[in-house]
Design an enzyme around this catalytic site. Structure first.
Site, PDB file in Angstrom:
ATOM      1  N   LYS A  71     -95.215 -40.031  -2.565  1.00  0.00           N
ATOM      2  CA  LYS A  71     -94.434 -38.869  -2.124  1.00  0.00           C
ATOM      3  C   LYS A  71     -93.029 -38.887  -2.720  1.00  0.00           C
ATOM      4  O   LYS A  71     -92.554 -37.900  -3.261  1.00  0.00           O
ATOM      5  CB  LYS A  71     -94.330 -38.841  -0.586  1.00  0.00           C
ATOM      6  N   THR A  72     -92.384 -40.032  -2.612  1.00  0.00           N
ATOM      7  CA  THR A  72     -91.016 -40.121  -3.114  1.00  0.00           C
ATOM      8  C   THR A  72     -91.007 -40.002  -4.639  1.00  0.00           C
ATOM      9  O   THR A  72     -90.129 -39.380  -5.225  1.00  0.00           O
ATOM     10  CB  THR A  72     -90.373 -41.437  -2.648  1.00  0.00           C
ATOM     11  N   ASP A 257     -87.034 -35.701   1.710  1.00  0.00           N
ATOM     12  CA  ASP A 257     -87.934 -36.854   1.840  1.00  0.00           C
ATOM     13  C   ASP A 257     -87.990 -37.252   3.322  1.00  0.00           C
ATOM     14  O   ASP A 257     -87.082 -36.946   4.081  1.00  0.00           O
ATOM     15  CB  ASP A 257     -87.393 -38.020   0.995  1.00  0.00           C
ATOM     16  N   GLU A 258     -89.033 -37.942   3.727  1.00  0.00           N
ATOM     17  CA  GLU A 258     -89.172 -38.436   5.112  1.00  0.00           C
ATOM     18  C   GLU A 258     -88.993 -37.295   6.127  1.00  0.00           C
ATOM     19  O   GLU A 258     -88.268 -37.444   7.117  1.00  0.00           O
ATOM     20  CB  GLU A 258     -88.140 -39.549   5.397  1.00  0.00           C
ATOM     21  N   GLN A 313     -95.576 -42.105  10.059  1.00  0.00           N
ATOM     22  CA  GLN A 313     -94.393 -42.946   9.868  1.00  0.00           C
ATOM     23  C   GLN A 313     -93.175 -42.417  10.606  1.00  0.00           C
ATOM     24  O   GLN A 313     -92.040 -42.778  10.292  1.00  0.00           O
ATOM     25  CB  GLN A 313     -94.067 -43.080   8.380  1.00  0.00           C
ATOM     26  N   ARG A 686     -95.360 -51.725   3.714  1.00  0.00           N
ATOM     27  CA  ARG A 686     -94.320 -52.013   2.727  1.00  0.00           C
ATOM     28  C   ARG A 686     -94.806 -53.026   1.703  1.00  0.00           C
ATOM     29  O   ARG A 686     -94.193 -53.227   0.667  1.00  0.00           O
ATOM     30  CB  ARG A 686     -93.047 -52.590   3.398  1.00  0.00           C
TER      31      ARG A 686
HETATM   32  P1  ATP Z   1     -93.742 -44.128   1.717  1.00  0.00           P
HETATM   33  O1  ATP Z   1     -94.633 -43.329   2.603  1.00  0.00           O
HETATM   34  O2  ATP Z   1     -93.789 -45.560   2.068  1.00  0.00           O
HETATM   35  O3  ATP Z   1     -92.373 -43.552   1.599  1.00  0.00           O
HETATM   36  P2  ATP Z   1     -94.408 -42.867  -0.776  1.00  0.00           P
HETATM   37  O4  ATP Z   1     -95.565 -41.993  -0.497  1.00  0.00           O
HETATM   38  O5  ATP Z   1     -93.084 -42.249  -0.875  1.00  0.00           O
HETATM   39  O6  ATP Z   1     -94.417 -44.068   0.257  1.00  0.00           O
HETATM   40  P3  ATP Z   1     -93.801 -43.973  -3.328  1.00  0.00           P
HETATM   41  O7  ATP Z   1     -92.786 -44.931  -2.870  1.00  0.00           O
HETATM   42  O8  ATP Z   1     -93.381 -42.752  -4.033  1.00  0.00           O
HETATM   43  O9  ATP Z   1     -94.764 -43.626  -2.109  1.00  0.00           O
HETATM   44  O10 ATP Z   1     -94.868 -44.707  -4.260  1.00  0.00           O
HETATM   45  C1  ATP Z   1     -95.421 -45.963  -3.904  1.00  0.00           C
HETATM   46  C2  ATP Z   1     -95.632 -46.799  -5.152  1.00  0.00           C
HETATM   47  O11 ATP Z   1     -96.689 -46.255  -5.930  1.00  0.00           O
HETATM   48  C3  ATP Z   1     -94.414 -46.812  -6.049  1.00  0.00           C
HETATM   49  O12 ATP Z   1     -94.312 -48.087  -6.618  1.00  0.00           O
HETATM   50  C4  ATP Z   1     -94.765 -45.778  -7.096  1.00  0.00           C
HETATM   51  O13 ATP Z   1     -94.079 -46.004  -8.302  1.00  0.00           O
HETATM   52  C5  ATP Z   1     -96.252 -45.960  -7.255  1.00  0.00           C
HETATM   53  N1  ATP Z   1     -96.973 -44.748  -7.689  1.00  0.00           N
HETATM   54  C6  ATP Z   1     -96.951 -43.540  -7.113  1.00  0.00           C
HETATM   55  N2  ATP Z   1     -97.763 -42.670  -7.768  1.00  0.00           N
HETATM   56  C7  ATP Z   1     -98.306 -43.355  -8.802  1.00  0.00           C
HETATM   57  C8  ATP Z   1     -99.238 -43.020  -9.849  1.00  0.00           C
HETATM   58  N3  ATP Z   1     -99.766 -41.821  -9.966  1.00  0.00           N
HETATM   59  N4  ATP Z   1     -99.559 -43.995 -10.725  1.00  0.00           N
HETATM   60  C9  ATP Z   1     -99.032 -45.238 -10.602  1.00  0.00           C
HETATM   61  N5  ATP Z   1     -98.168 -45.616  -9.647  1.00  0.00           N
HETATM   62  C10 ATP Z   1     -97.802 -44.691  -8.741  1.00  0.00           C
HETATM   63 MG    MG Z   2     -91.329 -42.539   0.263  1.00  0.00          MG
END
Ligand code: ATP
Ligand code: MG
Length: 835
Positions: A71-72, A257-258, A313, A686
């Site tokens: 997402k981020t 975000d969040e 979350q 995490r």
């Molecule tokens: P959270 O809910 O914990 O905030 P999030 O959904 O925001 O998580 P991110 O932090 O954006 O997730 O991504 C998690 C990890 O996965 C990061 O290391 C990111 O670089 C990697 N990632 C995300 N999408 C891809 C992708 N398509 N290919 C490879 N790595 C990815």
């Molecule tokens: Mg995130």
């Protein structure tokens, strides 16, 4: 017309022009190719739904997905996409993150993608963004733009004054409880009038009266508290459509975000900026009465909105966060689209299965299908310690092993716990074994008395109407302006309708004040006025701070003391000056400075900017940036709340005991328990590669040992995913061997006091050895060092001593370890040897 003229319309056929045109076409073609390449790069490494979210245009977009699904990453890429592909002006982008740290990281990532232009974007927390808006607009609602921001301690002080004035019994009406109520009202955008009108019983009426008077005093002090920052911004946008239009025109793209952790006031803010019809917000309070309202001229269409979040979350209900904001997004923003992400890229399948199993126990949630193709990876490792020290020792030893055997760096490791106070035990052992670490949050540097005193001086210099700060320092250090004299001055201020500061300046007019006090006040006023001149001359914040500490006699007072604590206080003040200096040296650092001016180098961050930064940082559960700027290579200790959004290759989730985590407060309440479970989900997710879970059989809380049963969340983990390294507490004086008969090897969490299973004793022996080794370490002579000496450190290697402070047991050396940076080490514990 000259003979060289050509037939109109055919100019382009003349030879030189054709050549130029050809070159242009070629360069257009190559820039088109460039653009295509850049666009491809921005979409590189994204799956289909992630790409769809990045390139989406038009209607509001919600991206909902479980932890680690990108997402981020999507949000960050979208910002870059908007700037490069959709030609959005960077200044038209407002991106909201949850902490200042997350904002800084996001900004850095966008800057890597699109270059320096990224700097003028607003990537910040809700609070920082609102402060920036308020500095420009707040004069419309009767504050001056130099308003102070009261943090929670200031608010409590002010509330105590209010409750005192209202003659309320301090036992029945505690400032904290009343403030909590006020904070909830503000998060729901209820101003004192609304709260008074809604009050339905005596208690609420009393609270509402306190709220009314508290708000009045804030206004008199030209101050806002934390919740006011958001509420006032929303009221401003609601009450002044022309202001709203300015920001709607400015922020054509809003990204959050969040989103699951936004409260009603934050939702209303987004609604004001992005809704088709901003006046129709869900349960929105009516606009502030008495405002001009009026026509806003031509309205611009709604801004593009993207929010990302995960209802599982949501962990800030206690601060008014409302899961409904994410669940009701489609109702709140008609014609919204939703994109789901289902692949997790962060964690191994083992970690993910465990996290999914735990969160699956919450009722009424939408089930998710989150999967990972990272493989099963390592099993989760479990450990039961005799007490919290044993648990911490396990963590330290395990980190040591991982670094030796598996190439893990300390910087890859995070240790999580439920409450700040739990960090101390880890800090103790890490210091002892020389494991480098940092504590994020919990240090509460900004809550230390001396730091607050120092900031009190700065704040009343920046804003003389700030009565709370002024009264904090007027007799600190003691200078003969006692309570009686202060009361006389307060009475004078009330009688003449002036501020407390104005009254101090004419204190001789106060009734019944002693001549001695008048003289003491006179010299205080002289010092303050002298310092105010420095502020007016735009002196650097660190210089003002040093002058304030010096001329007020504050430093001299501490230096004269033989209380050992005062020595630490001096160190902390030195640290604060260093923070201010670093801030003054970094022109990017001023959150309220207009970024365009900063870029042009025309604005230097001033005292006001510094105070703002401090107020915001202090709230966001963060410590100031490490003065060494050193950020890699150390174990991170933090609370679960602070861990949101982050990831680490190795995670230790500690203190898994009922009463600790889940928190005592939540044990009897289903919805609070579900919030704790979401917190557990946040913690578990995490981890990227290795996850450890641990608990202690006995933990001292406030001095008394308490025996806590294993956390119920441990029961919810699939048994086969966990490799319990140690399941029973070692035999101790309180254990009853007979209870051990109920211990079965299949049960991962034996009853309290179970005997140590055979074959596991060697660990205790190892622990004892480790203890002995540490004792030996602690007992070794403290090296006597001088600047320039060369030393050898067990972990950091060769270094050169820069400075040495303090003596004997307390000597602390700053040592330069080259690429590892400069470390401050307490020599009593540090494994250093003089060469
Ligand atoms: P959270 O809910 O914990 O905030 P999030 O959904 O925001 O998580 P991110 O932090 O954006 O997730 O991504 C998690 C990890 O996965 C990061 O290391 C990111 O670089 C990697 N990632 C995300 N999408 C891809 C992708 N398509 N290919 C490879 N790595 C990815
Ligand atoms: Mg995130």
């Amino acid at each position: 017309m000259s003979s060289s003229s050509v037939i109109p319309g055919l100019e382009h056929l003349s030879a030189p022009d054709t050549a130029r045109r050809g070159a242009e076409q070629a360069s257009e073609a190559s820039s088109a190719a460039d653009r295509q390449r850049r666009a491809d790069e921005l979409l590189d490494g994204l799956n289909d739904p992630q790409r769809a979210a990045v390139v989406h245009a038009g209607a509001p977009l919600l991206v909902v997905a479980g932890a680690g699904s990108g997402k981020t990453r999507v949000l960050t890429r979208r910002i870059a996409w908007l700037v490069t592909e959709r030609r959005a002006h960077p200044g038209s982008i407002l991106a909201i993150t949850f902490t200042n740290k997350a904002a800084a990281e996001m900004k850095e990532r966008v800057e890597q993608l699109v270059g320096r232009r990224a700097r003028i974007m607003w990537v910040s927390t809700f609070h920082s963004a609102c402060v920036r808006i308020l500095r420009k607009e707040i004069d419309r609602v009767g504050f001056s733009s130099s308003f102070s921001i009261y943090d929670s301690a200031d608010s409590q002080r002010l509330m105590s004054l209010v409750l005192n004035d209202l003659d309320l019994d301090p036992k029945r009406y505690q400032p904290r409880a009343v403030l909590n109520w006020v904070s909830n009202a503000k998060n729901e955008l209820r101003d004192p009038e609304a709260a008074t009108a809604d009050a339905s019983n005596h208690l609420e009426e009393t609270y509402a009266a306190a709220y009314t008077s508290y708000q009045r005093r804030l206004r008199d002090a030209n101050a806002l508290d934390f919740d006011d920052i958001i509420m006032t911004t929303v009221h401003l946008l609601q009450g002044y459509p022309e202001v709203r239009e300015v920001y709607r025109r400015r922020f054509r793209h809003v990204l959050v975000d969040e989103y699951q952790d936004t409260n009603h006031a934050q939702y209303a803010l987004i609604h004001q900026l992005c809704a088709d019809d901003p006046e129709a917000a869900r349960d929105s309070a009516t606009p502030v009465p008495g405002d001009v309202g009026g026509s806003a001229g031509e309205r611009v269409g709604p801004s593009e909105l993207m929010v990302v979040g995960d209802a599982d979350q949501s962990i800030y209900a206690f601060r008014g966060a409302n899961i409904r904001n994410i669940l009701d997004f489609e109702q709140d923003f008609p014609n919204a689209s939703t994109i789901l992400l289902e692949q997790n890229y962060r964690s191994t399948q083992t970690i993910l299965t465990a996290a999914n199993a735990v969160i699956g126990n919450n009722e009424g949630r939408k089930p998710k299908r989150l999967w990972s193709d990272a493989g099963d990876g390592e099993r989760i490792v479990g450990y039961v310690g005799d007490d919290e020290h044993d648990e911490a020792r396990f963590v330290a030893e395990e980190v040591d092993k991982l670094t030796d055997d598996h190439g893990v760096r300390p910087g890859d490791v995070a240790v999580f716990y439920r409450t700040n106070a739990q960090s101390r035990v880890f800090e103790e052992i890490f210091v002892r074994v020389g494991l480098p670490y940092k504590v994020v949050g919990g240090v509460r540097f900004y809550e230390r008395r001396e730091v607050r005193d120092a900031l009190g001086y700065l704040r009343m210099l920046a804003n003389p109407a700030d009565e709370v700060s002024l009264r904090r320092v007027v007799n600190t250090p003691k200078r003969g302006i006692g309570d009686r004299a202060q009361a006389c001055v307060a009475a004078l201020a009330a009688r003449e309708g002036t501020t407390y500061w104005e009254a101090l300046r004419v204190a001789h007019r106060a009734d019944g004040i002693a001549t001695r006090s008048v003289n003491a006040i006179r010299s205080f006023v002289d010092v303050v006025e002298e310092l105010q001149q420095m502020v007016a001359a735009d002196e650097r914040p660190d210089v003002i701070l040093e002058a304030a500490l010096d001329r007020s006699g504050y430093l001299a007072d501490l230096e004269a003391s033989d209380d050992p604590q005062d020595e630490t206080r001096l160190e902390n003040l030195a640290e604060l000056v260093a923070v201010a200096r670093e801030f003054a040296d970094d022109p990017q650092a001023g959150p309220s400075a207009d970024p365009t001016d900063v870029e042009a180098g025309t604005v230097r961050p001033g005292l006001g900017d510094f105070l703002e930064r401090v107020a915001l940082v202090a709230d966001a559960d963060q410590i100031p940036a490490d003065p060494d700027g050193e950020d890699v290579g150390v174990v991170t200790l933090m609370t679960l709340h602070t861990a949101k959004g982050l990831e680490f290759p190795v995670v230790f989730l500690t203190g898994l005991e009922d009463g600790v985590f889940p928190h005592m407060r939540a044990l009897g309440d289903r919805s609070e328990l579900e919030e704790e479970r979401r917190l557990a989900y946040v913690g578990l997710t995490r981890a990227r590669e290795r996850l450890y879970i641990s608990r202690a059989v006995v933990r001292s809380a406030w001095g008394a040992p308490s025996h806590n049963p294993a956390s119920r969340f441990l029961d919810e983990l699939p048994v086969d995913l966990v490799d319990w390294r140690r399941t029973a507490a070692a035999q101790t004086s309180w254990s009853r061997p007979d209870v051990g008969s109920s211990w079965a090897s299949a049960d991962p969490r034996p009853a309290l006091g179970a005997p140590t299973p055979a074959g596991r004793r060697n660990f205790s022996a190892a622990a004892a050895r480790a203890d002995a080794a540490k004792k030996a370490k602690a007992a070794r002579p403290i090296p006597s060092l001088a600047p320039g000496d060369r030393v050898q450190h067990d972990t950091f290697g060769l270094g050169t001593v820069v400075t040495v402070e303090g003596a004997a047991e307390k000597s602390v050396a700053s040592i330069d370890f080259g690429s590892d940076g400069v470390k401050r080490l307490l020599l009593r514990y540090a494994p250093v040897e003089k060469l």
